[in-house]
Design a protein around this motif. Structure first.
Motif, PDB file in Angstrom:
ATOM      1  N   GLU A 175       0.838  -1.204   0.000  1.00  0.00           N
ATOM      2  CA  GLU A 175       0.000   0.000   0.000  1.00  0.00           C
ATOM      3  C   GLU A 175       0.871   1.252   0.000  1.00  0.00           C
ATOM      4  N   ARG A 176       1.934   1.237   0.780  1.00  0.00           N
ATOM      5  CA  ARG A 176       2.828   2.397   0.847  1.00  0.00           C
ATOM      6  C   ARG A 176       3.464   2.688  -0.513  1.00  0.00           C
ATOM      7  N   LEU A 177       3.803   1.647  -1.252  1.00  0.00           N
ATOM      8  CA  LEU A 177       4.419   1.820  -2.561  1.00  0.00           C
ATOM      9  C   LEU A 177       3.419   2.204  -3.647  1.00  0.00           C
ATOM     10  N   GLY A 178       2.136   2.008  -3.382  1.00  0.00           N
ATOM     11  CA  GLY A 178       1.115   2.326  -4.370  1.00  0.00           C
ATOM     12  C   GLY A 178       0.655   1.143  -5.190  1.00  0.00           C
ATOM     13  N   LEU A 179       1.022  -0.068  -4.790  1.00  0.00           N
ATOM     14  CA  LEU A 179       0.570  -1.267  -5.489  1.00  0.00           C
ATOM     15  C   LEU A 179      -0.822  -1.689  -5.056  1.00  0.00           C
ATOM     16  N   VAL A 180      -1.244  -1.194  -3.896  1.00  0.00           N
ATOM     17  CA  VAL A 180      -2.525  -1.564  -3.300  1.00  0.00           C
ATOM     18  C   VAL A 180      -3.285  -0.287  -2.976  1.00  0.00           C
ATOM     19  N   ASN A 181      -4.586  -0.278  -3.263  1.00  0.00           N
ATOM     20  CA  ASN A 181      -5.403   0.882  -2.922  1.00  0.00           C
ATOM     21  C   ASN A 181      -5.693   0.963  -1.435  1.00  0.00           C
ATOM     22  N   ARG A 182      -6.015  -0.199  -0.839  1.00  0.00           N
ATOM     23  CA  ARG A 182      -6.389  -0.195   0.579  1.00  0.00           C
ATOM     24  C   ARG A 182      -6.142  -1.567   1.180  1.00  0.00           C
ATOM     25  N   VAL A 183      -5.680  -1.567   2.431  1.00  0.00           N
ATOM     26  CA  VAL A 183      -5.510  -2.794   3.208  1.00  0.00           C
ATOM     27  C   VAL A 183      -6.632  -2.866   4.230  1.00  0.00           C
ATOM     28  N   VAL A 184      -7.264  -4.029   4.329  1.00  0.00           N
ATOM     29  CA  VAL A 184      -8.358  -4.212   5.280  1.00  0.00           C
ATOM     30  C   VAL A 184      -8.120  -5.491   6.075  1.00  0.00           C
ATOM     31  N   ALA A 185      -8.798  -5.618   7.188  1.00  0.00           N
ATOM     32  CA  ALA A 185      -8.717  -6.852   7.972  1.00  0.00           C
ATOM     33  C   ALA A 185      -9.195  -8.025   7.113  1.00  0.00           C
ATOM     34  N   ASP A 186      -8.615  -9.185   7.347  1.00  0.00           N
ATOM     35  CA  ASP A 186      -8.953 -10.354   6.537  1.00  0.00           C
ATOM     36  C   ASP A 186     -10.458 -10.593   6.487  1.00  0.00           C
ATOM     37  N   GLU A 187     -11.106 -10.457   7.609  1.00  0.00           N
ATOM     38  CA  GLU A 187     -12.545 -10.742   7.676  1.00  0.00           C
ATOM     39  C   GLU A 187     -13.386  -9.664   6.990  1.00  0.00           C
ATOM     40  N   GLU A 188     -12.780  -8.527   6.652  1.00  0.00           N
ATOM     41  CA  GLU A 188     -13.504  -7.446   5.990  1.00  0.00           C
ATOM     42  C   GLU A 188     -13.272  -7.416   4.481  1.00  0.00           C
ATOM     43  N   LEU A 189     -12.404  -8.294   3.964  1.00  0.00           N
ATOM     44  CA  LEU A 189     -12.015  -8.204   2.557  1.00  0.00           C
ATOM     45  C   LEU A 189     -13.203  -8.404   1.621  1.00  0.00           C
ATOM     46  N   ALA A 190     -13.929  -9.485   1.791  1.00  0.00           N
ATOM     47  CA  ALA A 190     -15.041  -9.784   0.887  1.00  0.00           C
ATOM     48  C   ALA A 190     -16.113  -8.704   0.973  1.00  0.00           C
ATOM     49  N   LYS A 191     -16.397  -8.235   2.180  1.00  0.00           N
ATOM     50  CA  LYS A 191     -17.418  -7.201   2.367  1.00  0.00           C
ATOM     51  C   LYS A 191     -17.008  -5.905   1.673  1.00  0.00           C
ATOM     52  N   THR A 192     -15.744  -5.525   1.822  1.00  0.00           N
ATOM     53  CA  THR A 192     -15.271  -4.284   1.209  1.00  0.00           C
ATOM     54  C   THR A 192     -15.255  -4.392  -0.310  1.00  0.00           C
ATOM     55  N   ALA A 193     -14.806  -5.542  -0.821  1.00  0.00           N
ATOM     56  CA  ALA A 193     -14.793  -5.749  -2.269  1.00  0.00           C
ATOM     57  C   ALA A 193     -16.201  -5.666  -2.840  1.00  0.00           C
ATOM     58  N   ARG A 194     -17.154  -6.254  -2.149  1.00  0.00           N
ATOM     59  CA  ARG A 194     -18.540  -6.198  -2.607  1.00  0.00           C
ATOM     60  C   ARG A 194     -19.057  -4.758  -2.604  1.00  0.00           C
ATOM     61  N   ALA A 195     -18.752  -4.017  -1.552  1.00  0.00           N
ATOM     62  CA  ALA A 195     -19.215  -2.634  -1.462  1.00  0.00           C
ATOM     63  C   ALA A 195     -18.628  -1.785  -2.581  1.00  0.00           C
ATOM     64  N   TRP A 196     -17.334  -1.947  -2.860  1.00  0.00           N
ATOM     65  CA  TRP A 196     -16.703  -1.190  -3.933  1.00  0.00           C
ATOM     66  C   TRP A 196     -17.302  -1.569  -5.285  1.00  0.00           C
ATOM     67  N   ALA A 197     -17.467  -2.881  -5.507  1.00  0.00           N
ATOM     68  CA  ALA A 197     -17.995  -3.344  -6.794  1.00  0.00           C
ATOM     69  C   ALA A 197     -19.426  -2.869  -7.008  1.00  0.00           C
ATOM     70  N   GLU A 198     -20.242  -2.923  -5.977  1.00  0.00           N
ATOM     71  CA  GLU A 198     -21.632  -2.479  -6.112  1.00  0.00           C
ATOM     72  C   GLU A 198     -21.701  -0.982  -6.377  1.00  0.00           C
ATOM     73  N   ARG A 199     -20.786  -0.236  -5.786  1.00  0.00           N
ATOM     74  CA  ARG A 199     -20.752   1.201  -6.065  1.00  0.00           C
ATOM     75  C   ARG A 199     -20.369   1.446  -7.527  1.00  0.00           C
ATOM     76  N   LEU A 200     -19.373   0.724  -8.027  1.00  0.00           N
ATOM     77  CA  LEU A 200     -18.984   0.861  -9.429  1.00  0.00           C
ATOM     78  C   LEU A 200     -20.111   0.431 -10.362  1.00  0.00           C
ATOM     79  N   ALA A 201     -20.847  -0.608  -9.949  1.00  0.00           N
ATOM     80  CA  ALA A 201     -21.913  -1.139 -10.802  1.00  0.00           C
ATOM     81  C   ALA A 201     -23.088  -0.181 -10.941  1.00  0.00           C
ATOM     82  N   THR A 202     -23.165   0.825 -10.095  1.00  0.00           N
ATOM     83  CA  THR A 202     -24.223   1.831 -10.222  1.00  0.00           C
ATOM     84  C   THR A 202     -23.714   3.095 -10.909  1.00  0.00           C
ATOM     85  N   GLY A 203     -22.462   3.057 -11.370  1.00  0.00           N
ATOM     86  CA  GLY A 203     -21.872   4.221 -12.009  1.00  0.00           C
ATOM     87  C   GLY A 203     -22.117   4.247 -13.507  1.00  0.00           C
TER      88      GLY A 203
END
Length: 261
Positions: A175-203
């Motif tokens: 993340e510091r180098l810019g290879l990753v947009n955001r780091v999240v807790a392991d248990e939050e990964l799927a939830k965050t990915a879904r939230a980002w994707a659903e936001r993009l899907a309404t764009g």
């Protein structure tokens, strides 16, 4: 190849592609690779799909190419042909997909697995994720577009450091180098990915596709070429229903309702 080795579901206009060989950290077979290419191409052409999430099951995103069963001695040209039609074609399918592609990196991403993540438009990483330019450890040259992607993402010196040493790069450092947009807790990964994707899907899907194309080509263009491409993209985009909706919603002081058309 069993279809279950890549699971594919479409939910809420988001296509979810999941590598499913957790026993080998989702090391990529030719069959899986070809299916991913097909599914990415299908996502581009399907108006019902407006975003893509790519992830893996278990402890690894993708540990690289599955080299078991790879041929020993090969004829001149065979290796180059295999790379062109295999790893490079997969990376191109991600870069050329007309829908935004999110990588949800759930563990080790090594070799082609790292490059598969880096080719995505947005990268979410679990805290346990790590990225490894493993090629040098095997006496190999990086393939799958690595020498193209990494310098554009982090500059040539950082790219050489990763590729020359092959050390594992943790999620926070990525993340510091810019290879990753955001780091999240392991248990939050799927939830965050879904939230980002659903936001993009309404764009505005076509505007996002054109924006992706402009950004991906910008580093290979001079200013005049880039400015001309930008103007042409805006000209094309203004013919879409979503562009008209965006302007109308601004004038009418309401939230836009984009349809992806």
């Amino acid at each position: 190849m069993p279809v279950s080795e890549v699971t594919h579901t479409v939910d809420g206009q988001v296509s979810y592609l999941t590598l499913n060989r957790p026993e080998v950290l989702n090391a990529l077979t030719p069959g899986q690779r070809d299916l991913l290419i097909e599914l990415l191409d299908r996502a581009s052409a399907d108006p019902g799909v407006r975003a893509v999430v790519l992830t893996g099951t278990g402890r690894g995103f993708c540990a690289g190419a599955d080299l078991r069963g790879a041929p020993g001695a090969v004829a001149p040209g065979d290796v180059a042909r295999t790379i062109r039609l295999g790893a490079q074609r997969l990376i191109a399918a991600v870069l050329d997909c007309e829908k935004p592609v999110i990588a949800a990196v759930n563990g080790t991403a090594a070799g082609i697995g790292a490059h598969l993540a880096f080719a995505c438009d947005l990268v979410l990483a679990a805290e346990s994720a790590r990225f490894i330019e493993v090629f040098v450890r095997r006496g190999l040259v990086p393939d799958g577009g690595g020498a193209y992607l990494l310098p554009r993402l982090i500059g040539p010196r950082r790219a050489k450091e990763l590729m020359f040493f092959g050390d594992a790069l943790g999620a926070a450092d990525a993340e510091r180098l810019g290879l990753v947009n955001r780091v999240v807790a392991d248990e939050e990964l799927a939830k965050t990915a879904r939230a980002w994707a659903e936001r993009l899907a309404t764009g505005p899907t076509r505007a996002l596709a054109l924006t992706k194309q402009l950004v991906n080509s910008s580093l290979d263009s001079d200013r005049g070429t880039a400015f001309a491409a930008e103007a042409a993209a805006q000209e094309i985009n203004m013919t879409t229903a979503d562009a008209r909706e965006g302007v109308a919603s601004f004038v009418e002081r309401r939230s836009p309702e984009y349809r992806g058309r």
